[in-house]
Scaffold this motif. Structure first.
Motif: not given
Length: 198
Positions: A28-29, A32, A35-38, A62, A65, A67
């Motif tokens: 996931y990191e 991130w 630039g992935h936010r979804r 999640c 961040h 999210k």
């Protein structure tokens, strides 16, 4: 002594497993940082230790961040793909190569590209004993971005723990419980985020 499995109806057991939670959070990191936010999690509906570990790692990332999580289960692949599109997801963490291959095929059929329009990370390398309810759309041997499960090291460490137990050199009732790190593998299915999936 268990390899991988960590629960028993008889109570606590000795085990050696892979640290799927930490590896999922690390993947996931990686997304991130690009630039992935979804970022969605696509996994099994059933509750197993490995599924729970992966979900815990995803939820931990999640929270870090701030999210909202989007966790989708192994329903019809087309329904999952439609949900990814409607929620403007740019990256998916997928539990099996079969699921990932099905999603990539649906992307291609819709005129989208992996990883340009949707990045896909697979939560563990291919396990030949693994089964999936999703149809296999493309080869599971694609160059997936994933993490490598240390199966050989898990077996070797389990043997080193088991031999003293069999010799009686371990205090009765003592349990050794060990999780080994998984290695991130950069493949060709993850790239920088450019736009929302549409």
């Amino acid at each position: 002594m268990f390899i991988g499995r960590r629960e028993s109806s008889a109570g606590p057991v000795s085990y050696v497993g892979g640290d799927y939670a930490a590896a999922t959070a690390a993947l996931y990191e990686r997304l991130w940082s690009l630039g992935h936010r979804r970022v969605a999690l696509v996994g099994y509906h059933e509750e197993s230790e490995s599924t729970a570990d992966r979900r815990a790692g995803y939820l931990r990332a999640c929270r870090r961040h701030r999210k909202a999580p989007l966790a989708l289960t192994d329903e019809d692949p087309s329904s999952v793909f439609d949900r990814l599109c409607s929620d403007q997801v740019t990256a998916a963490l997928v539990e099996t190569t079969e699921m990932a291959a099905a999603l990539r095929a649906l992307c291609e059929h819709s005129g989208l590209r992996v990883p340009d329009d949707l990045s896909i990370g697979v939560l563990g390398d291919t396990d030949p004993t693994q089964t999936s309810t999703w149809p296999l759309r493309t080869s599971p041997e694609a160059d997936w971005t994933t993490f490598r499960i240390p199966r050989h090291d898990m077996g070797a460490r389990a043997v080193r723990i088991l031999v003293p137990m069999l010799r009686g050199d371990v205090q009765p009732g003592r349990k050794t419980q060990l999780l080994l790190p998984c290695e991130l593998v950069d493949g060709a299915t993850v790239a920088e985020a450019h736009r929302a999936l549409s």
